[in-house]
Design an enzyme around this catalytic site. Structure first.
Site, PDB file in Angstrom:
ATOM      1  N   THR A  77      50.777  35.432  35.638  1.00 49.50           N
ATOM      2  CA  THR A  77      49.984  35.121  34.451  1.00 49.50           C
ATOM      3  C   THR A  77      49.694  33.638  34.278  1.00 49.50           C
ATOM      4  O   THR A  77      48.545  33.267  33.967  1.00 49.50           O
ATOM      5  CB  THR A  77      50.666  35.686  33.191  1.00 49.50           C
ATOM      6  OG1 THR A  77      50.869  37.085  33.361  1.00 49.50           O
ATOM      7  CG2 THR A  77      49.798  35.458  31.963  1.00 49.50           C
ATOM      8  N   ARG A 100      33.570  42.718  47.615  1.00 47.18           N
ATOM      9  CA  ARG A 100      34.571  43.771  47.412  1.00 47.18           C
ATOM     10  C   ARG A 100      35.714  43.295  46.526  1.00 47.18           C
ATOM     11  O   ARG A 100      36.444  44.124  45.971  1.00 47.18           O
ATOM     12  CB  ARG A 100      35.118  44.248  48.760  1.00 47.18           C
ATOM     13  CG  ARG A 100      34.136  45.097  49.554  1.00 47.18           C
ATOM     14  CD  ARG A 100      34.755  45.575  50.849  1.00 47.18           C
ATOM     15  NE  ARG A 100      35.945  46.365  50.617  1.00 47.18           N
ATOM     16  CZ  ARG A 100      35.967  47.662  50.290  1.00 47.18           C
ATOM     17  NH1 ARG A 100      34.827  48.303  50.127  1.00 47.18           N
ATOM     18  NH2 ARG A 100      37.098  48.299  50.124  1.00 47.18           N
ATOM     19  N   HIS A 101      35.887  41.999  46.385  1.00 40.99           N
ATOM     20  CA  HIS A 101      36.920  41.456  45.497  1.00 40.99           C
ATOM     21  C   HIS A 101      36.366  41.489  44.071  1.00 40.99           C
ATOM     22  O   HIS A 101      35.652  40.590  43.642  1.00 40.99           O
ATOM     23  CB  HIS A 101      37.296  40.042  45.941  1.00 40.99           C
ATOM     24  CG  HIS A 101      37.935  40.015  47.290  1.00 40.99           C
ATOM     25  ND1 HIS A 101      39.302  39.994  47.480  1.00 40.99           N
ATOM     26  CD2 HIS A 101      37.391  40.042  48.530  1.00 40.99           C
ATOM     27  CE1 HIS A 101      39.569  39.996  48.770  1.00 40.99           C
ATOM     28  NE2 HIS A 101      38.429  40.026  49.434  1.00 40.99           N
ATOM     29  N   ARG A 112      14.729  40.916  44.114  1.00 38.27           N
ATOM     30  CA  ARG A 112      13.744  41.687  43.335  1.00 38.27           C
ATOM     31  C   ARG A 112      12.861  40.732  42.538  1.00 38.27           C
ATOM     32  O   ARG A 112      11.691  40.989  42.323  1.00 38.27           O
ATOM     33  CB  ARG A 112      14.436  42.653  42.369  1.00 38.27           C
ATOM     34  CG  ARG A 112      15.168  43.808  43.031  1.00 38.27           C
ATOM     35  CD  ARG A 112      15.624  44.809  41.993  1.00 38.27           C
ATOM     36  NE  ARG A 112      14.491  45.503  41.394  1.00 38.27           N
ATOM     37  CZ  ARG A 112      14.563  46.201  40.255  1.00 38.27           C
ATOM     38  NH1 ARG A 112      15.710  46.281  39.597  1.00 38.27           N
ATOM     39  NH2 ARG A 112      13.487  46.806  39.783  1.00 38.27           N
ATOM     40  N   HIS A 202      44.768  35.424  45.964  1.00 39.30           N
ATOM     41  CA  HIS A 202      44.803  36.741  46.615  1.00 39.30           C
ATOM     42  C   HIS A 202      43.622  36.879  47.584  1.00 39.30           C
ATOM     43  O   HIS A 202      43.789  37.368  48.713  1.00 39.30           O
ATOM     44  CB  HIS A 202      44.752  37.841  45.560  1.00 39.30           C
ATOM     45  CG  HIS A 202      44.741  39.226  46.125  1.00 39.30           C
ATOM     46  ND1 HIS A 202      45.829  39.777  46.771  1.00 39.30           N
ATOM     47  CD2 HIS A 202      43.757  40.170  46.180  1.00 39.30           C
ATOM     48  CE1 HIS A 202      45.526  40.998  47.189  1.00 39.30           C
ATOM     49  NE2 HIS A 202      44.280  41.263  46.842  1.00 39.30           N
ATOM     50  N   ARG A 207      41.296  36.875  53.146  1.00 41.55           N
ATOM     51  CA  ARG A 207      40.120  36.438  53.894  1.00 41.55           C
ATOM     52  C   ARG A 207      40.359  35.224  54.783  1.00 41.55           C
ATOM     53  O   ARG A 207      39.543  34.947  55.663  1.00 41.55           O
ATOM     54  CB  ARG A 207      38.966  36.166  52.923  1.00 41.55           C
ATOM     55  CG  ARG A 207      38.542  37.392  52.124  1.00 41.55           C
ATOM     56  CD  ARG A 207      38.251  38.580  53.032  1.00 41.55           C
ATOM     57  NE  ARG A 207      37.803  39.750  52.269  1.00 41.55           N
ATOM     58  CZ  ARG A 207      37.503  40.921  52.808  1.00 41.55           C
ATOM     59  NH1 ARG A 207      37.610  41.091  54.113  1.00 41.55           N
ATOM     60  NH2 ARG A 207      37.115  41.929  52.058  1.00 41.55           N
TER      61      ARG A 207
END
Length: 321
Positions: A77, A100-101, A112, A202, A207
């Site tokens: 925390t 994906r994380h 677009r 993390h 990675r």
């Protein structure tokens, strides 16, 4: 104070990170990472951990001790109190892994609304990697540069042709959301990516690992070594010592190491068999039973590597046929 002078900041500041704020840090052939903004510092982490104390009640040495304690015991925390916002330019195939994380806030360049970025990641002739035999998703070694030169030339032709077709569609009035559909995954995209320090570490742990794809590993390595190290140097030091450079043992691995250190290799073999790394076999010629290696076991291979890092040899590598 002059009326034109900027007021001194009252928030925690990381001076080393301020030096590169807004500066694009190059990655790959046309990518970059740029620090847009950040909140918190090592001091903010210890202040959150010692919520009952005011600023300035501890020495830097004690701050370092507390941060290392928090890292060792996975008290996450306080690290979540720090956040950073990055502007990244990255190939789309690499970005697919990045996104994906899901612990970050993301706003990506939209093809677009806007014309796709006119840049694609190119592969040098000596950088084409071979598929590894160890698993279905990794790479190992390089192909011959002469063959690589042919692949690189074909890659350039493909990218240029795809871009020309895309531009032709735009010129014909085709909607951007449809015109983009055949652009290659090597096309660069850009994104603002905001994440707290706990989840960033993390991300880096996965990675920047040697098993990660080389391209995203380049980004993760840069973020760690050039950004996080400047932002929270005490935390980065603890992360390198306890996470990146640490060794996590399973119960079986711990018990096997203890048996080997005590000179009890047979007990180590028994534990490995109970863990499912070995199997019982019967010798029909002698009627004897014993242990034999399973043909392939990834958990056992990982255990072998960890034991080797501790200066120990897995007993089944020498004791079994």
């Amino acid at each position: 104070m002059s009326r034109d002078a900027a007021p001194a900041s009252r928030r925690p500041v990381a001076p080393a990170l301020e030096e590169i704020l807004g500066q694009p840090l190059p990655v790959l052939d046309d990518g970059y990472v740029r620090v847009v903004d950040y909140m918190g510092s090592d001091a903010a982490i210890v202040q959150a951990a010692r919520v009952s104390y005011g600023a300035g009640t501890r020495r830097v040495s004690e701050d370092r001790t507390l941060i290392r304690y928090l890292m060792r015991h996975r008290h996450t925390t306080p690290f979540e109190m720090c956040e950073i916002k990055l502007h990244v330019r990255v190939p789309m195939d690499c970005w697919r892994q990045w996104i994906r994380h899901r612990t970050a806030n993301v706003n990506e360049y939209s093809t677009r609304y806007s014309v796709a970025i006119d840049a694609a990641s190119r592969t040098a002739p000596d950088q084409w990697r071979l598929q590894t035999a160890a698993n279905r998703q990794g790479s190992e070694g390089r192909i011959d540069p002469e063959a690589g030169a042919r692949l690189t030339a074909a890659e350039g032709d493909l990218q240029e042709r795809a871009r020309a077709v895309y531009q032709e569609r735009l010129d014909a009035g085709v909607a951007r959301e449809q015109a983009r559909k055949d652009l290659p995954l090597s096309t660069y995209t850009e994104s603002y990516w905001k994440i707290d320090l706990h989840n960033l570490l993390h991300f880096l742990g996965l990675r920047a690992d040697s098993h990660a794809q080389e391209e995203i590993r380049a980004y993760a390595t840069l973020i760690g070594e050039q950004v996080v190290s400047r932002w929270v140097p005490l935390t980065w030091e603890a992360y390198l010592d306890y996470r990146a450079g640490g060794l996590l043992l399973t119960r079986a691995e711990r018990d096997i190491a203890a048996c080997l250190n005590a000179g009890r290799p047979q007990d180590a073999l028994r534990i490995a068999e109970q863990a499912g790394w070995l199997r019982r076999r019967t010798d029909p010629s002698q009627g004897a039973t014993g242990a034999a290696l399973l043909r392939r076991n990834r958990e056992r291979s990982e255990a072998e590597a960890k034991l080797a890092a501790l200066g120990l040899t897995a007993p089944w590598l020498t004791a079994l046929p």
